[in-house]
Design a protein around this motif. Sequence first.
Motif, PDB file in Angstrom:
ATOM      1  N   GLY A   1       0.814  -1.217   0.000  1.00 36.48           N
ATOM      2  CA  GLY A   1       0.000   0.000   0.000  1.00 36.48           C
ATOM      3  C   GLY A   1       0.842   1.260   0.000  1.00 36.48           C
ATOM      4  N   TYR A   2       1.464   1.560  -1.151  1.00 38.41           N
ATOM      5  CA  TYR A   2       2.417   2.664  -1.220  1.00 38.41           C
ATOM      6  C   TYR A   2       1.805   4.006  -0.827  1.00 38.41           C
ATOM      7  N   GLN A   3       0.635   4.324  -1.330  1.00 39.30           N
ATOM      8  CA  GLN A   3       0.061   5.641  -1.053  1.00 39.30           C
ATOM      9  C   GLN A   3      -0.188   5.839   0.436  1.00 39.30           C
ATOM     10  N   ARG A   4      -0.650   4.803   1.113  1.00 40.92           N
ATOM     11  CA  ARG A   4      -0.878   4.894   2.562  1.00 40.92           C
ATOM     12  C   ARG A   4       0.442   5.122   3.294  1.00 40.92           C
ATOM     13  N   LEU A   5       1.487   4.378   2.930  1.00 43.46           N
ATOM     14  CA  LEU A   5       2.792   4.548   3.560  1.00 43.46           C
ATOM     15  C   LEU A   5       3.383   5.922   3.259  1.00 43.46           C
ATOM     16  N   LEU A   6       3.193   6.392   2.030  1.00 46.47           N
ATOM     17  CA  LEU A   6       3.661   7.723   1.655  1.00 46.47           C
ATOM     18  C   LEU A   6       3.005   8.791   2.511  1.00 46.47           C
ATOM     19  N   SER A   7       1.703   8.691   2.697  1.00 48.44           N
ATOM     20  CA  SER A   7       0.972   9.678   3.484  1.00 48.44           C
ATOM     21  C   SER A   7       1.517   9.750   4.909  1.00 48.44           C
ATOM     22  N   ARG A   8       1.828   8.605   5.495  1.00 50.63           N
ATOM     23  CA  ARG A   8       2.380   8.582   6.853  1.00 50.63           C
ATOM     24  C   ARG A   8       3.720   9.295   6.910  1.00 50.63           C
ATOM     25  N   ARG A   9       4.560   9.074   5.941  1.00 55.40           N
ATOM     26  CA  ARG A   9       5.887   9.679   5.956  1.00 55.40           C
ATOM     27  C   ARG A   9       5.823  11.190   5.729  1.00 55.40           C
ATOM     28  N   LEU A  10       4.946  11.627   4.851  1.00 53.71           N
ATOM     29  CA  LEU A  10       4.811  13.064   4.604  1.00 53.71           C
ATOM     30  C   LEU A  10       4.353  13.803   5.851  1.00 53.71           C
TER      31      LEU A  10
ATOM     32  N   GLY B   1      -3.280  12.162  -2.948  1.00 53.99           N
ATOM     33  CA  GLY B   1      -3.992  11.296  -2.018  1.00 53.99           C
ATOM     34  C   GLY B   1      -3.490  11.377  -0.595  1.00 53.99           C
ATOM     35  N   ALA B   2      -2.384  12.084  -0.363  1.00 57.88           N
ATOM     36  CA  ALA B   2      -1.869  12.236   0.997  1.00 57.88           C
ATOM     37  C   ALA B   2      -2.800  13.124   1.820  1.00 57.88           C
ATOM     38  N   THR B   3      -3.003  12.763   3.056  1.00 57.85           N
ATOM     39  CA  THR B   3      -3.915  13.533   3.911  1.00 57.85           C
ATOM     40  C   THR B   3      -3.278  14.818   4.422  1.00 57.85           C
ATOM     41  N   THR B   4      -1.956  14.794   4.647  1.00 52.71           N
ATOM     42  CA  THR B   4      -1.263  15.956   5.210  1.00 52.71           C
ATOM     43  C   THR B   4       0.056  16.167   4.472  1.00 52.71           C
ATOM     44  N   PHE B   5       0.350  17.423   4.143  1.00 50.28           N
ATOM     45  CA  PHE B   5       1.628  17.769   3.549  1.00 50.28           C
ATOM     46  C   PHE B   5       2.491  18.517   4.561  1.00 50.28           C
ATOM     47  N   PRO B   6       3.815  18.398   4.453  1.00 46.29           N
ATOM     48  CA  PRO B   6       4.692  19.175   5.327  1.00 46.29           C
ATOM     49  C   PRO B   6       4.642  20.656   4.964  1.00 46.29           C
ATOM     50  N   PRO B   7       5.177  21.519   5.805  1.00 47.34           N
ATOM     51  CA  PRO B   7       5.172  22.964   5.509  1.00 47.34           C
ATOM     52  C   PRO B   7       5.804  23.304   4.160  1.00 47.34           C
ATOM     53  N   THR B   8       6.859  22.588   3.786  1.00 47.43           N
ATOM     54  CA  THR B   8       7.470  22.761   2.469  1.00 47.43           C
ATOM     55  C   THR B   8       7.240  21.488   1.664  1.00 47.43           C
ATOM     56  N   MET B   9       6.481  21.611   0.571  1.00 43.61           N
ATOM     57  CA  MET B   9       6.171  20.440  -0.263  1.00 43.61           C
ATOM     58  C   MET B   9       6.327  20.846  -1.720  1.00 43.61           C
ATOM     59  N   ALA B  10       7.212  20.149  -2.428  1.00 42.31           N
ATOM     60  CA  ALA B  10       7.454  20.436  -3.837  1.00 42.31           C
ATOM     61  C   ALA B  10       7.313  19.153  -4.647  1.00 42.31           C
ATOM     62  N   ALA B  11       7.068  19.312  -5.940  1.00 43.02           N
ATOM     63  CA  ALA B  11       6.976  18.176  -6.852  1.00 43.02           C
ATOM     64  C   ALA B  11       7.558  18.583  -8.194  1.00 43.02           C
ATOM     65  N   THR B  12       8.132  17.628  -8.909  1.00 43.72           N
ATOM     66  CA  THR B  12       8.662  17.898 -10.247  1.00 43.72           C
ATOM     67  C   THR B  12       7.956  17.017 -11.268  1.00 43.72           C
ATOM     68  N   GLU B  13       7.883  17.524 -12.502  1.00 41.88           N
ATOM     69  CA  GLU B  13       7.338  16.756 -13.629  1.00 41.88           C
ATOM     70  C   GLU B  13       7.883  17.347 -14.916  1.00 41.88           C
ATOM     71  N   SER B  14       8.313  16.451 -15.844  1.00 41.05           N
ATOM     72  CA  SER B  14       8.943  16.917 -17.078  1.00 41.05           C
ATOM     73  C   SER B  14       8.000  16.923 -18.274  1.00 41.05           C
ATOM     74  N   TYR B  15       6.915  16.160 -18.232  1.00 43.98           N
ATOM     75  CA  TYR B  15       6.000  16.095 -19.375  1.00 43.98           C
ATOM     76  C   TYR B  15       4.976  17.218 -19.241  1.00 43.98           C
ATOM     77  N   PRO B  16       4.971  18.201 -20.145  1.00 40.21           N
ATOM     78  CA  PRO B  16       4.145  19.398 -19.960  1.00 40.21           C
ATOM     79  C   PRO B  16       2.661  19.136 -19.682  1.00 40.21           C
ATOM     80  N   PRO B  17       1.978  18.231 -20.405  1.00 41.09           N
ATOM     81  CA  PRO B  17       0.562  18.003 -20.070  1.00 41.09           C
ATOM     82  C   PRO B  17       0.363  17.496 -18.642  1.00 41.09           C
ATOM     83  N   ASN B  18       1.282  16.637 -18.172  1.00 36.66           N
ATOM     84  CA  ASN B  18       1.176  16.152 -16.802  1.00 36.66           C
ATOM     85  C   ASN B  18       1.501  17.251 -15.794  1.00 36.66           C
ATOM     86  N   ALA B  19       2.498  18.078 -16.117  1.00 34.93           N
ATOM     87  CA  ALA B  19       2.841  19.180 -15.215  1.00 34.93           C
ATOM     88  C   ALA B  19       1.656  20.122 -15.033  1.00 34.93           C
ATOM     89  N   ALA B  20       0.921  20.363 -16.111  1.00 36.25           N
ATOM     90  CA  ALA B  20      -0.268  21.216 -16.020  1.00 36.25           C
ATOM     91  C   ALA B  20      -1.337  20.581 -15.140  1.00 36.25           C
TER      92      ALA B  20
END
Length: 267
Positions: free
Chosen positions: A53-62, A81-100
């Motif tokens: 259950g990656y998404q559940r584990l990810l949410s706990r760590r964030l 899908g994460a319930t809580t984000f840290p004060p500083t949260m960034a994400a990267t994406e290289s494919y323009p339609p996905n980045a949008a």
Amino acid sequence: MTINAAPNRHWRHNACVPRTFDDLVAEADSVPVEGWDFSWLDGRATEERPSWGYQRLLSRRLAGVSAALDIQTGGGEVLSGATTFPPTMAATESYPPNAALATKRLHPRGVVVVATRDEPPLPFADEAFDLVTSRHPVTVWWSEIARVLRPGGTYFAQHVGPATVLELVEYFMGPQPQRRTEHHPDVETAQARAAGLQVVDLRMERLRVEFFDIGAVVYFLRKVIWTVPDFTVDAYRERLRELHERITTDGPFVTHSTRVLIEARKP
């Protein structure tokens, strides 16, 4: 793929009225394939989920860090899908339609989405993050991950493993022995250690995938473009037609994905 980025969801199979090859292919060749939402395949394909259950584990760590980065976030479907984000949260994406898509989905929740090139370096300072995450990255830049992690920080990810959907790949491309070793956990462990990271958890599972009609195959190959890199309907029409007849006669086309859960820590 450097899936090989197959989707992490259950697809459901429902009985439907038989449709012609041309109808199924034309429909699947025309629908949008941006982002990592695979709901179009509901009723047309199934994939087992990894047990962890990656998404559940990810949410706990964030929820337990002050600064995090999600690499190759796609359309932000998993991160959102994460319930809580840290004060500083960034994400990267290289494919323009996905980045949008990721920007639209994640900005309202305070996530900074950075459009990047699909190559290093990451556009962040040294030791900027407590946690770096990624789900199904196409390429893993271990040295860059180590650079942007703070001492004691963690890389937590679900990778596509070796020989993912190899039966499907080889149906279209012939024997591909190198795919059996690409993205192998032993190789990735060695690369992580070479970058100065300590691998503290590593798991791999092989999962059953079924395609119930040729439209599902076309959609999947259009969306996960590294599975059969030169795929187009026109280029592979005869092989598609043969596969359609096989599915019609024998039932679902069965292949298998592999998923690797990896956690690595910076000393």
